[in-house]
Motif scaffolding. Structure first.
Motif, short mmCIF file in Angstrom:
data_model
loop_
_atom_site.label_atom_id
_atom_site.label_comp_id
_atom_site.label_asym_id
_atom_site.label_seq_id
_atom_site.Cartn_x
_atom_site.Cartn_y
_atom_site.Cartn_z
N UNK A 13 0.98 -1.21 -0.03
CA UNK A 13 -0.03 -0.05 -0.02
C UNK A 13 0.99 1.18 0.14
N UNK A 14 1.94 1.26 0.86
CA UNK A 14 2.82 2.33 0.86
C UNK A 14 3.69 2.54 -0.45
N UNK A 15 4.03 1.54 -0.93
CA UNK A 15 4.82 1.53 -2.18
C UNK A 15 4.01 2.04 -3.17
N UNK A 69 -5.14 1.98 -3.43
CA UNK A 69 -5.49 0.60 -3.08
C UNK A 69 -5.47 -0.31 -4.13
N UNK A 70 -5.87 0.22 -5.55
CA UNK A 70 -6.06 -0.99 -6.69
C UNK A 70 -4.64 -1.40 -6.88
N UNK A 116 -7.93 -9.37 -3.74
CA UNK A 116 -9.23 -8.70 -4.24
C UNK A 116 -9.33 -7.13 -3.45
N UNK A 117 -10.10 -6.26 -4.00
CA UNK A 117 -10.06 -5.09 -3.68
C UNK A 117 -10.85 -5.17 -2.12
N UNK A 118 -11.85 -6.19 -1.98
CA UNK A 118 -12.57 -6.21 -0.93
C UNK A 118 -11.50 -6.58 0.21
#
Length: 541
Positions: free
Chosen positions: A483-485, A490-491, A500-502
């Motif tokens: 996420x930080x990279x 988020x995608x 998955x996105x969820x």
């Protein structure tokens, strides 16, 4: 004299007025020199106590005249005659006690002594004149026996230095201490390698060294030479000359060197010869190392002192620019060959420099450049040579400075770069060395990895998340990394993690809850990114 008196200033030389005034028996009277300070080096042949109005008739010259002032004439003419007779006979000095008749020296006496250049010394407290004569006469009469004893002491001292394998610095230091003179070891091209000052500063002793040394002239034996009357002797072995050692007079008008000085200097040369055979490190390397360490640690008394020392080693100390370079061999131990090779490389290129080991496995190089010379091609050449000898080496360069005294800053920057460069760090694509602009966040944290504040910060930011992964078998730390990279996308983060996105949203909410952080905040994401990078650095190393 006592055992602690420096050789060459002991009783084998004339005992001077200054020597006598320094004796405890006279010092107790709080002596004050009223006139004749430049004449305090006059030799004292004897001490004479007198209360006569014409003491000169009992003197032969060289006497220190002690008086309570009781017989001193009342009239100015009589005082002048009194002083003239003492000066004409060659009295060393007049010492008057300000206890009984006078409490301040009469003006007529001061004027007369000043006119004739006769040292006038007052004593504020009562002194036992008889004890003064006993002490001084014992010193004078014991002159010959003391000289023999001190000569034996000199031989024993240098023999002890040889037996314990003393290096050249220890030998030269001992010579300066025993002689009370400045002693300098130089090489064949008149570079001052070691200087031990006595009664002066390094700046004064080494000023314009090469020019003064060349004016002194060569010699195959121990002798006083040159316009400054240096006492010099060669340092050699089986016909091969390595340099010479010089003993400098403290003042131009100082008396000639005595037998003890010659003994000290010749034994110095002999002991240096043995030290050279015992210690494989060339004198020049030792001199460069010491000069560099003094610069890096700013141990010089003043900028002028630093410039004088380096100039005496052949380094242009003014009018150019300077660059500090570090070569970290990454071996953990000192090696002589890289030091020699790098110095030779610079000499071949005609670049004045100091090259020396600052710590085991780490070499320091100080470049002295003149316009229009540029430092980058020189450092690139050095780096190529260093990497050819030790492929794992790290070459770091600090900022260019214009004042020699500021080279400590250049070396500090180079050290920071070295510390921020982990083993195996790839070189920049366009060069073979590292500089300040190469240090990013990861390399900065690498340099600070042992700082407990960094470790505590990392634990405070990520500790609860790591503990959760450990206890529940999850891998939320990796999710946070993706996420930080992805800079908070988020995608992209889900795609990188194969989620998955969820699932990604769910995990991010769990991370926010565990860490009590808002991942939508750019500032808080930055804090977590720094902590995660620090964790990687600490775990890796």
């Amino acid at each position: 004299m006592n055992d602690n008196h420096p050789a060459g200033q002991g009783p084998t030389r004339p005992l001077t007025v200054a020597d006598v005034l320094a004796l405890p028996v006279l010092a107790a009277g709080q002596p004050q020199v009223v006139t004749g300070v430049p004449q305090l080096d006059r030799p004292v042949r004897w001490v004479h106590i007198t209360e006569l109005t014409d003491p000169a008739s009992f003197l032969k010259g060289g006497e220190l005249v002690l008086t309570t002032g009781m017989p001193l004439p009342e009239d100015t003419v009589g005082v002048r005659r009194y002083v003239d007779e003492l000066a004409d006979i060659g009295a060393a000095a007049l010492v008057i006690e300000l206890v009984r008749r006078y409490h301040r020296p009469p003006d007529a006496l001061v004027d007369a002594c000043r006119l004739r250049g006769l040292p006038l010394v007052t004593l504020a407290k009562d002194v036992n004149f008889l004890e003064v004569t006993q002490v001084v006469h014992a010193l004078l009469l014991g002159n010959q026996a003391e000289a023999m004893r001190r000569t034996q002491h000199i031989h024993e001292a240098f023999t002890a230095l040889t037996l314990r394998g003393a290096g050249p610095e220890d030998v030269v230091r001992a010579a300066a201490e025993m002689s009370g003179r400045t002693v300098v070891l130089e090489n064949l091209v008149h570079q001052a390698l070691i200087c031990e000052p006595s009664g002066t500063t390094v700046e004064k002793a080494l000023a314009d060294w090469e020019q003064r040394s060349r004016a002194t002239g060569p010699g195959d034996n121990t002798a006083t030479r040159g316009p400054e009357n240096w006492l010099t002797t060669p340092v050699e072995y089986q016909g091969e000359r390595w340099g010479r050692v010089a003993m400098l007079p403290s003042r131009m008008e100082e008396p000639a060197f005595g037998p003890e000085d010659i003994t000290v200097l010749e034994r110095t040369a002999m002991t240096l010869t043995v030290a050279r055979l015992i210690h494989p490190t060339p004198w020049e390397h030792t001199a460069h190392r010491n000069a560099l360490r003094d610069l890096v640690e700013q141990r010089h008394h003043s900028p002028a002192d630093a410039r004088t020392r380096c100039a005496a080693l052949g380094l242009p100390a003014q009018g150019g620019t300077f660059v500090g370079v570090l070569v970290d061999l990454r071996t953990g131990q000192g090696e002589a060959e890289p030091e020699t090779r790098l110095l030779q490389e610079l000499r071949t290129a005609g670049i004045p420099a100091l090259v020396g080991e600052l710590a085991p496995g780490r070499l320091g190089i100080l470049l002295a450049l003149r316009a229009p010379q540029l430092w980058r091609p020189v450092v690139e050449r050095l780096a190529g040579t260093a990497l050819g000898m030790a492929p794992q080496a790290v070459v770091s360069v600090g900022s260019e400075v214009t004042d020699l005294f500021d080279t400590a800053r250049s070396f500090r920057e180079a050290a920071h770069i070295t510390e921020a460069t982990p083993l195996g760090q790839p070189l920049p694509p366009d060069r073979s060395f590292h500089e300040l602009s190469d240090i990013g966040l990861r390399r900065l944290l690498h340099a600070l990895r042992e700082d407990t504040r960094i470790q505590e910060y990392t634990e405070r930011q990520l500790g609860r998340l790591i503990e959760h992964d450990t206890q529940h078998g999850t891998d939320l730390l990796t999710t946070l990394r993706h996420y930080l990279d992805a800079a908070g996308n988020k995608t992209t983060a889900a795609r990188r993690g194969g989620l998955s996105r969820e699932t990604m949203y769910q995990r991010l909410r769990t991370i926010e809850r565990l860490l009590a952080r808002d991942l939508e905040s750019g500032e808080q994401r930055t804090e977590l990114h720094v902590a995660l990078t620090a964790l990687d650095v600490v775990r890796t190393h």
